[in-house]
Design a protein around this motif. Sequence first.
Motif, PDB file in Angstrom:
ATOM      1  N   THR A  77       6.199  -4.461  41.022  1.00 49.19           N
ATOM      2  CA  THR A  77       7.245  -5.094  40.215  1.00 49.19           C
ATOM      3  C   THR A  77       8.585  -4.997  40.954  1.00 49.19           C
ATOM      4  OG1 THR A  77       7.944  -3.088  39.081  1.00 49.19           O
ATOM      5  CG2 THR A  77       6.061  -4.254  38.130  1.00 49.19           C
ATOM      6  N   ASP A 101       8.382 -10.602  40.679  1.00 51.51           N
ATOM      7  CA  ASP A 101       9.807 -10.336  40.462  1.00 51.51           C
ATOM      8  C   ASP A 101      10.147 -10.589  38.996  1.00 51.51           C
ATOM      9  OD1 ASP A 101      10.014 -13.061  40.133  1.00 51.51           O
ATOM     10  OD2 ASP A 101      10.641 -13.410  42.209  1.00 51.51           O
ATOM     11  N   GLN A 102      11.404 -10.504  38.697  1.00 47.36           N
ATOM     12  CA  GLN A 102      11.819 -10.596  37.295  1.00 47.36           C
ATOM     13  C   GLN A 102      11.412 -11.927  36.652  1.00 47.36           C
ATOM     14  OE1 GLN A 102      15.556  -9.341  34.530  1.00 47.36           O
ATOM     15  NE2 GLN A 102      15.914  -9.416  36.696  1.00 47.36           N
ATOM     16  N   SER A 103      11.366 -13.012  37.441  1.00 41.92           N
ATOM     17  CA  SER A 103      11.013 -14.295  36.830  1.00 41.92           C
ATOM     18  C   SER A 103       9.501 -14.410  36.585  1.00 41.92           C
ATOM     19  CB  SER A 103      11.528 -15.461  37.682  1.00 41.92           C
ATOM     20  OG  SER A 103      10.899 -15.428  38.939  1.00 41.92           O
ATOM     21  N   ASP A 143       8.493 -10.142  34.080  1.00 46.77           N
ATOM     22  CA  ASP A 143       9.641  -9.456  33.474  1.00 46.77           C
ATOM     23  C   ASP A 143       9.099  -8.281  32.660  1.00 46.77           C
ATOM     24  OD1 ASP A 143      11.667  -8.623  31.752  1.00 46.77           O
ATOM     25  OD2 ASP A 143      12.372 -10.649  31.313  1.00 46.77           O
ATOM     26  N   THR A 152      10.182  -6.625  30.456  1.00 43.05           N
ATOM     27  CA  THR A 152      10.522  -6.593  29.030  1.00 43.05           C
ATOM     28  C   THR A 152       9.769  -7.701  28.270  1.00 43.05           C
ATOM     29  OG1 THR A 152      12.445  -8.053  29.248  1.00 43.05           O
ATOM     30  CG2 THR A 152      12.823  -5.700  29.571  1.00 43.05           C
ATOM     31  N   ASN A 153       8.860  -8.400  28.950  1.00 39.51           N
ATOM     32  CA  ASN A 153       8.133  -9.518  28.332  1.00 39.51           C
ATOM     33  C   ASN A 153       6.623  -9.253  28.403  1.00 39.51           C
ATOM     34  OD1 ASN A 153       6.859 -11.945  27.786  1.00 39.51           O
ATOM     35  ND2 ASN A 153       8.347 -13.206  28.898  1.00 39.51           N
ATOM     36  N   GLN A 164       4.057 -12.245  28.993  1.00 44.60           N
ATOM     37  CA  GLN A 164       4.038 -12.736  30.384  1.00 44.60           C
ATOM     38  C   GLN A 164       3.338 -11.720  31.300  1.00 44.60           C
ATOM     39  OE1 GLN A 164       7.640 -12.357  32.679  1.00 44.60           O
ATOM     40  NE2 GLN A 164       7.414 -14.405  33.578  1.00 44.60           N
ATOM     41  N   ALA A 208      10.866  -1.964  39.553  1.00 43.00           N
ATOM     42  CA  ALA A 208      11.842  -2.679  38.717  1.00 43.00           C
ATOM     43  C   ALA A 208      12.634  -1.678  37.875  1.00 43.00           C
ATOM     44  CB  ALA A 208      11.120  -3.657  37.793  1.00 43.00           C
ATOM     45  N   ILE A 261      15.195  -1.851  29.916  1.00 45.94           N
ATOM     46  CA  ILE A 261      14.441  -1.996  31.171  1.00 45.94           C
ATOM     47  C   ILE A 261      13.829  -0.654  31.602  1.00 45.94           C
ATOM     48  CG2 ILE A 261      14.636  -2.623  33.621  1.00 45.94           C
ATOM     49  CD1 ILE A 261      16.961  -4.529  32.671  1.00 45.94           C
ATOM     50  N   GLY A 280      10.677  -1.124  29.145  1.00 46.63           N
ATOM     51  CA  GLY A 280       9.925  -1.800  30.222  1.00 46.63           C
ATOM     52  C   GLY A 280       8.780  -0.926  30.721  1.00 46.63           C
TER      53      GLY A 280
END
Length: 282
Positions: free
Chosen positions: A10, A34-36, A39, A41-42, A45, A62, A80, A84
Amino acid sequence: MDSNQSILITGANGQLGQALKQLNANNDSLVFTDQSSFDITNSAQMEAVFKKCIPKVVINTAAFTQVDAAETNQEKAYLINETGVKNLLELCEKYNCKLIHISTDYVFDGESTVPYKETDTTNPVTVYGKSKRAGELVILKSELKAFAIIRTSWLYSRFGNNFYKTMLRLAETHKELKVVNDQKGNPTNAEHLANALLKIATLLTPENSGIYHFSNTGEASWFDFAQAIFEKHAINIPVKAVTSQEFPTPAKRPAYSVLNQSKIEKVFNISISSWKNALTDL
Ligand SMILES: NC(=O)c1ccc[n+]([C@@H]2O[C@H](COP(=O)([O-])OP(=O)(O)OC[C@H]3O[C@@H](n4cnc5c(N)ncnc54)[C@H](OP(=O)(O)O)[C@@H]3O)[C@@H](O)[C@H]2O)c1
């Protein structure tokens, strides 16, 4: 991505993520996210990515890493650095995946005068340090069988934002620099840490799971570190040692956050360079 790829990383656009990428550009078993694309926090995804690549190990680089900004962005730092980690942990438990999580020397208050061991009491003094400790506790209180929490410190590399690059940049526009001399730690070459993380990924078991400290050895103040950087680059700029009081920041850094690395050296048979030698590797 395909199911042969088994280590998911991550935060791949961050400093440590890029150091890992740099070492392993052609290694198909590493999945860089990566974050996209991932993420932390998602959860939805994240699970979609897990289903596709079914990782054996996750290396979580991350994080919310802006130490000063965290003081006024507490919610985001915890989202995060704690939630996260919780999201990642749930997936690791569900998919029977090992977790290597990166933490920080700033979980300590800096009151010690000898290098911190993994068993020493934590007492973070900044919001960043508190949120990172909260992330550690998520893992330590869980049922996850195979995990490593790797605390590191003062990372530098040619990637991202770090003290090494800042000093070189400032030297281009200043006649003299002032650098604090009353905070001590271990400057750490991010590529050295990246190498260690990949070795640990192959050796991690339920039996050797736990907290580890990885940093280059020997202690330095930021002033010592700055001088060594300029010496390496043959930059002849006067550097004046100042106190933290003369250089106030929103987050008060620990005065002493030197780590003892002997556990990681012994358990994973990792040999660690001194910070001065590590600097010549960059
Ligand atoms: N740097 C140091 O001196 C130091 C010292 C001790 C410990 N550590 C720890 O070492 C680890 C790596 O640090 P670093 O220097 O590589 O940090 P970094 O350069 O700030 O990289 C962190 C990465 O995390 C990503 N990120 C932030 N929020 C995310 C989210 N919600 N989902 C997925 N990715 C997210 C960021 O994405 P964007 O690029 O999109 O913002 C960034 O690429 C961190 O755990 C840090 O706490 C660092």
